[in-house]
Design a protein around this motif. Structure first.
Motif, PDB file in Angstrom:
ATOM      1  N   LEU A 185       0.819  -1.210   0.000  1.00 36.46           N
ATOM      2  CA  LEU A 185       0.000   0.000   0.000  1.00 36.46           C
ATOM      3  C   LEU A 185       0.857   1.267   0.000  1.00 36.46           C
ATOM      4  CD1 LEU A 185      -2.780  -1.105   2.490  1.00 36.46           C
ATOM      5  CD2 LEU A 185      -3.036  -0.678   0.049  1.00 36.46           C
ATOM      6  N   VAL A 186       1.951   1.253   0.742  1.00 32.97           N
ATOM      7  CA  VAL A 186       2.843   2.418   0.779  1.00 32.97           C
ATOM      8  C   VAL A 186       3.486   2.624  -0.585  1.00 32.97           C
ATOM      9  CG1 VAL A 186       4.969   3.345   1.763  1.00 32.97           C
ATOM     10  CG2 VAL A 186       3.286   2.279   3.256  1.00 32.97           C
TER      11      VAL A 186
ATOM     12  N   GLU B  95       2.369   1.725  -3.508  1.00 33.39           N
ATOM     13  CA  GLU B  95       1.346   2.166  -4.444  1.00 33.39           C
ATOM     14  C   GLU B  95       1.018   3.640  -4.240  1.00 33.39           C
ATOM     15  OE1 GLU B  95      -1.618   1.913  -7.464  1.00 33.39           O
ATOM     16  OE2 GLU B  95       0.208   0.823  -6.997  1.00 33.39           O
ATOM     17  N   SER B  96       0.911   4.055  -3.003  1.00 30.60           N
ATOM     18  CA  SER B  96       0.639   5.457  -2.705  1.00 30.60           C
ATOM     19  C   SER B  96       1.777   6.348  -3.197  1.00 30.60           C
ATOM     20  CB  SER B  96       0.437   5.626  -1.195  1.00 30.60           C
ATOM     21  OG  SER B  96       0.237   6.964  -0.869  1.00 30.60           O
TER      22      SER B  96
ATOM     23  N   TYR C 245       1.824   9.417  -6.177  1.00 35.33           N
ATOM     24  CA  TYR C 245       2.125  10.801  -5.781  1.00 35.33           C
ATOM     25  C   TYR C 245       3.535  11.250  -6.136  1.00 35.33           C
ATOM     26  CZ  TYR C 245      -2.248  11.174  -3.301  1.00 35.33           C
ATOM     27  OH  TYR C 245      -3.580  11.233  -3.007  1.00 35.33           O
TER      28      TYR C 245
ATOM     29  N   ASN D 245      -7.281  -1.224   4.505  1.00 41.75           N
ATOM     30  CA  ASN D 245      -6.594  -0.656   3.345  1.00 41.75           C
ATOM     31  C   ASN D 245      -7.049   0.766   3.011  1.00 41.75           C
ATOM     32  OD1 ASN D 245      -5.237  -3.042   3.225  1.00 41.75           O
ATOM     33  ND2 ASN D 245      -6.148  -3.742   1.314  1.00 41.75           N
ATOM     34  N   PRO D 246      -8.362   1.049   2.957  1.00 43.44           N
ATOM     35  CA  PRO D 246      -8.780   2.425   2.637  1.00 43.44           C
ATOM     36  C   PRO D 246      -8.325   3.451   3.682  1.00 43.44           C
ATOM     37  CG  PRO D 246     -10.620   0.911   2.368  1.00 43.44           C
ATOM     38  CD  PRO D 246      -9.505   0.138   2.997  1.00 43.44           C
TER      39      PRO D 246
ATOM     40  N   THR E  37      -4.541   4.012   3.212  1.00 42.52           N
ATOM     41  CA  THR E  37      -4.315   4.789   1.990  1.00 42.52           C
ATOM     42  C   THR E  37      -4.653   6.254   2.210  1.00 42.52           C
ATOM     43  OG1 THR E  37      -4.812   2.840   0.657  1.00 42.52           O
ATOM     44  CG2 THR E  37      -4.925   4.963  -0.450  1.00 42.52           C
ATOM     45  N   GLN E  38      -5.760   6.524   2.873  1.00 46.97           N
ATOM     46  CA  GLN E  38      -6.162   7.900   3.153  1.00 46.97           C
ATOM     47  C   GLN E  38      -5.161   8.591   4.084  1.00 46.97           C
ATOM     48  OE1 GLN E  38      -9.932   8.280   5.199  1.00 46.97           O
ATOM     49  NE2 GLN E  38     -10.486  10.015   3.888  1.00 46.97           N
TER      50      GLN E  38
ATOM     51  N   LEU F 151      -1.931   7.908   4.349  1.00 44.96           N
ATOM     52  CA  LEU F 151      -0.734   8.187   3.554  1.00 44.96           C
ATOM     53  C   LEU F 151      -0.944   9.405   2.657  1.00 44.96           C
ATOM     54  CD1 LEU F 151       0.235   4.562   2.608  1.00 44.96           C
ATOM     55  CD2 LEU F 151       1.706   6.165   3.820  1.00 44.96           C
ATOM     56  N   GLU F 152      -2.125   9.509   2.080  1.00 47.50           N
ATOM     57  CA  GLU F 152      -2.443  10.645   1.211  1.00 47.50           C
ATOM     58  C   GLU F 152      -2.314  11.968   1.978  1.00 47.50           C
ATOM     59  OE1 GLU F 152      -6.476  12.210  -0.938  1.00 47.50           O
ATOM     60  OE2 GLU F 152      -6.038  10.058  -1.043  1.00 47.50           O
TER      61      GLU F 152
END
Length: 114
Positions: free
Chosen positions: A68-69, A71-72, A76, A98-99, A102-103, A105-106
């Protein structure tokens, strides 16, 4: 056209790269994640991961977090400053969905936009 890939030159691979970031980092964190960043002279950002077994016991959970990291970061990378980043985890990160991860990290990446 922008290529959203994650090639080898966007990764921190050797211990001296990690040491460089750990010496004088700019730190952004939440209760489960910390991103350490330090300016580099390469013209593009790079990513390193430090997912400790101490905080995430199961290998499949560590792999999920790493995936996940990465991919984020991949999504970006063109909005980030030319910095070397190291992601550190804290207790409880393996309980995040996961969501939510992800949020989180964003939001953290927004602190490093140029």
């Amino acid at each position: 056209m922008v290529k959203l890939s994650f090639p080898r030159e966007l990764r921190l691979l050797i211990p001296s790269d990690f040491t460089f970031v750990f010496q004088k980092p700019q730190r952004v964190s939440t209760s489960q994640l910390t991103i350490l960043g330090r300016l580099n002279k390469l013209g593009h950002p790079r990513l390193g991961l430090a997912i400790a077994k101490k905080y995430v016991k199961r290998a499949h959970e560590r792999n999920r977090i790493k995936r996940l990291v990465r991919e984020s970061f991949r999504l970006y990378q063109y909005q980030l400053s030319s910095m070397d980043f190291v992601i550190l985890v804290k207790r409880g990160v393996d309980n995040l969905t996961n969501p939510v991860l992800t949020q989180m990290l964003e939001k953290l990446w927004h602190c490093y936009y140029f």
